[in-house]
Design an enzyme around this catalytic site. Structure first.
Site, PDB file in Angstrom:
ATOM      1  N   GLY A  77       0.895  -1.197  -0.034  1.00 32.49           N
ATOM      2  CA  GLY A  77      -0.104  -0.067  -0.281  1.00 32.49           C
ATOM      3  C   GLY A  77       0.923   1.217  -0.108  1.00 32.49           C
ATOM      4  O   GLY A  77       0.639   2.358  -0.703  1.00 32.49           O
ATOM      5  N   THR A  78       1.997   1.176   0.704  1.00 32.59           N
ATOM      6  CA  THR A  78       2.840   2.350   0.786  1.00 32.59           C
ATOM      7  C   THR A  78       3.402   2.613  -0.653  1.00 32.59           C
ATOM      8  O   THR A  78       3.283   3.767  -0.947  1.00 32.59           O
ATOM      9  CB  THR A  78       3.976   2.085   1.662  1.00 32.59           C
ATOM     10  OG1 THR A  78       3.407   1.795   3.009  1.00 32.59           O
ATOM     11  CG2 THR A  78       4.807   3.276   1.904  1.00 32.59           C
ATOM     12  N   ASN A 156      -7.457   3.905   9.542  1.00 35.42           N
ATOM     13  CA  ASN A 156      -6.829   2.849  10.501  1.00 35.42           C
ATOM     14  C   ASN A 156      -7.023   2.674  11.701  1.00 35.42           C
ATOM     15  O   ASN A 156      -6.800   1.517  12.110  1.00 35.42           O
ATOM     16  CB  ASN A 156      -5.269   2.457   9.802  1.00 35.42           C
ATOM     17  CG  ASN A 156      -4.482   3.781   9.916  1.00 35.42           C
ATOM     18  OD1 ASN A 156      -5.042   4.788   9.165  1.00 35.42           O
ATOM     19  ND2 ASN A 156      -3.627   3.549  10.544  1.00 35.42           N
ATOM     20  N   GLN A 184      -7.565   0.105   4.144  1.00 39.25           N
ATOM     21  CA  GLN A 184      -8.265  -0.390   5.208  1.00 39.25           C
ATOM     22  C   GLN A 184      -9.601  -0.911   4.621  1.00 39.25           C
ATOM     23  O   GLN A 184     -10.449  -1.455   5.399  1.00 39.25           O
ATOM     24  CB  GLN A 184      -8.336   0.588   6.443  1.00 39.25           C
ATOM     25  CG  GLN A 184      -7.076   0.591   7.128  1.00 39.25           C
ATOM     26  CD  GLN A 184      -6.735  -0.834   7.664  1.00 39.25           C
ATOM     27  OE1 GLN A 184      -7.547  -1.591   8.088  1.00 39.25           O
ATOM     28  NE2 GLN A 184      -5.272  -0.795   8.137  1.00 39.25           N
ATOM     29  N   SER A 204      -3.644  -3.123   0.026  1.00 40.75           N
ATOM     30  CA  SER A 204      -2.676  -3.997   0.439  1.00 40.75           C
ATOM     31  C   SER A 204      -3.445  -5.241   0.765  1.00 40.75           C
ATOM     32  O   SER A 204      -4.206  -5.222   1.480  1.00 40.75           O
ATOM     33  CB  SER A 204      -2.176  -3.223   1.321  1.00 40.75           C
ATOM     34  OG  SER A 204      -0.960  -4.066   1.880  1.00 40.75           O
ATOM     35  N   HIS A 206      -2.197  -7.763   2.440  1.00 41.88           N
ATOM     36  CA  HIS A 206      -2.280  -8.440   4.003  1.00 41.88           C
ATOM     37  C   HIS A 206      -3.290  -7.654   4.851  1.00 41.88           C
ATOM     38  O   HIS A 206      -3.302  -8.320   6.001  1.00 41.88           O
ATOM     39  CB  HIS A 206      -0.740  -8.137   4.519  1.00 41.88           C
ATOM     40  CG  HIS A 206      -0.235  -6.568   4.975  1.00 41.88           C
ATOM     41  ND1 HIS A 206      -0.265  -6.367   6.457  1.00 41.88           N
ATOM     42  CD2 HIS A 206       0.058  -5.816   4.350  1.00 41.88           C
ATOM     43  CE1 HIS A 206       0.081  -5.116   6.353  1.00 41.88           C
ATOM     44  NE2 HIS A 206       0.308  -4.759   5.401  1.00 41.88           N
ATOM     45  N   THR A 242      10.061  -7.509 -12.495  1.00 40.31           N
ATOM     46  CA  THR A 242       9.510  -8.841 -12.771  1.00 40.31           C
ATOM     47  C   THR A 242       8.267  -9.218 -11.753  1.00 40.31           C
ATOM     48  O   THR A 242       8.602  -8.800 -10.650  1.00 40.31           O
ATOM     49  CB  THR A 242      10.350 -10.015 -12.800  1.00 40.31           C
ATOM     50  OG1 THR A 242      11.353  -9.726 -13.824  1.00 40.31           O
ATOM     51  CG2 THR A 242       9.863 -11.373 -12.970  1.00 40.31           C
ATOM     52  N   CYS A 330       2.560   0.810  12.937  1.00 44.13           N
ATOM     53  CA  CYS A 330       3.741   1.401  12.784  1.00 44.13           C
ATOM     54  C   CYS A 330       4.132   2.253  14.096  1.00 44.13           C
ATOM     55  O   CYS A 330       5.178   2.490  14.056  1.00 44.13           O
ATOM     56  CB  CYS A 330       3.637   2.342  11.594  1.00 44.13           C
ATOM     57  SG  CYS A 330       2.419   1.615  10.379  1.00 44.13           S
TER      58      CYS A 330
END
Ligand code: PLP
Length: 401
Positions: A77-78, A156, A184, A204, A206, A242, A330
């Site tokens: 996501g970043t 978030n 989120q 993202s 995860h 790749t 974070c």
């Protein structure tokens, strides 16, 4: 000392990251073992891999209600957020100004703060005490030289939802590009991009039971995009390198599972969150929900408790195998209080005494029962420890056997 009756981990930190869905692991494994070809190569082994990447793109497009060709796979996501901000400034000759909010994730705040140091003007919109942005203020902040407006879909820390579809319309009318950080929101609430004026969207894997280290950027087919990572022509020239095939196939499967589970998120997960929140508010005096008056994600509960310090609470809860966080993952370990909660209530100290519980597909009612039993006891214990006789709760908790 309170005893836990079970060693089971009660994972209530699904906004930090989520458990991999077993179906996702199964989908990924052949691409870590058997099908190792480079998707850009010409032989049959590579064609098999290429087909898997295409399928993942289609599955994600189905979750987002957009075309497969509008998906660009990234590393997280970043990266997606950074790529959009960079692109907007490269392309827009008049672009010397960005509009965002004070409550964005650091993956938007940091690039914007860095650009501000290098002469780009950035407006960080404030929020009210429920975490809402004022649309009139937003409209007034947009200038002729505004290159992009970037506002998150779901916060978030609090789960507060911004009305991004409405905001995107407003931006379109003003001829300004709109990006939303939906890291989120994706997989938790319904999204149908083809009915919106959103130009860019970040997500993202995860956060919805996919693997870490893979994300995506939706680039509306009519919106110009200037890639940040250039090299080979992968991703239709929009992101060189790749393809990380196994992770991309995992993202695709996670998207498919999320699409199937959206109604469960809205019913079962929301019911768990609501039951937890209601019971905690009844059982613990001086507790309040951050963003209670706003529209929120179905899975997030950010609760502020009078008379505690969140680091001490996290330590005690961890001893009872309950995983949650003070704000974003974070920031855990940093002494800085949540910028989101400070923006919502600059005069209060809620930012120092809040805990975020975020629920998910793999939580059970029994786990919620256990959390409902433990959390009030932990808060009570902390309040005793931080009474004037006892001194700092954090040092008492840290030194307790
Ligand atoms: N944006 C938001 C709102 C987030 O919650 C997160 C992760 O916590 C990110 C961006 C960053 O995503 P990633 O971990 O994939 O870089």
């Amino acid at each position: 000392m309170m005893m836990t009756t079970t060693d089971e981990i009660i994972y209530l930190d699904n906004n930090a990251t989520t458990q991999l869905d077993p179906a996702v692991i199964e989908e990924m494994l052949p691409f870590l073992t058997k099908y190792y070809g480079n998707p850009s190569s010409g032989y049959a082994l590579a064609a098999k891999v290429r087909t898997a990447v295409d399928l993942a793109r289609e599955r994600l497009a189905a979750l987002l209600g957009c075309e497969a060709s509008e998906i660009v796979f990234t590393s997280c996501g970043t990266e997606s957020n950074n790529a959009v901000i960079n692109s907007a400034l490269q392309f827009e000759p008049r672009g010397k100004h960005i509009v965002t909010s004070a409550v964005e994730h650091s993956a938007i705040l940091r690039p914007c703060q860095d650009l501000a140091k290098r002469g780009c003007e950035v407006t960080f919109l404030g929020v009210d005490q429920d975490g809402n942005v004022d649309l009139g203020e937003l409209e007034a902040a947009i200038r002729p030289e505004t290159a992009i407006v970037s506002l998150m879909w779901a916060n978030n820390e609090t789960g507060v939802l911004f009305p991004v579809e409405k905001i995107a319309e407003m931006c379109r009318e003003k001829g300004v590009i709109f990006h939303t950080d939906a890291v989120q929101a994706a997989g938790k609430i319904p999204i149908r991009l083809r009915d919106t004026a959103i130009n860019f969207l970040s997500l993202s894997a995860h956060k919805f039971h996919g693997p870490k280290g893979v994300g995506a950027l939706y680039v509306n087919r009519r919106t110009r995009f200037y890639p940040s990572i250039v090299g080979g022509g992968q991703e239709n020239g929009r992101r060189g390198g790749t393809e990380n095939v196994a992770l991309i196939t995992g993202l695709g499967k996670a998207a498919e599972r999320a699409a199937e589970s959206l109604s469960e998120e809205e019913t079962r997960v929301r019911a768990m969150r609501d039951r937890f929140e209601k019971t905690i508010l009844e059982a613990v005096s001086g507790a309040s929900v951050n963003g209670a008056g706003a529209k929120r994600l179905p899975n997030t509960s950010s609760v502020s408790f009078d008379g505690i310090e969140s680091p001490a609470a996290l330590l005690l809860l961890d001893r009872h195998h309950i995983c949650c966080s003070a704000g974003s993952a974070c920031r855990t370990g940093s002494q800085e209080a949540s910028h989101v909660l400070r923006a919502m209530n600059p005069k209060g100290d809620g930012a120092r005494r809040s805990l975020r519980f975020s629920f998910g597909r793999f939580n059970s009612d029994a786990q919620v029962d256990r959390a409902i039993e433990i959390v009030p006891k932990v808060i009570e214990k902390l309040r005793q420890l931080s009474s004037p006789v006892q001194g700092s709760a954090l040092s008492s908790v840290a030194t307790a056997p």
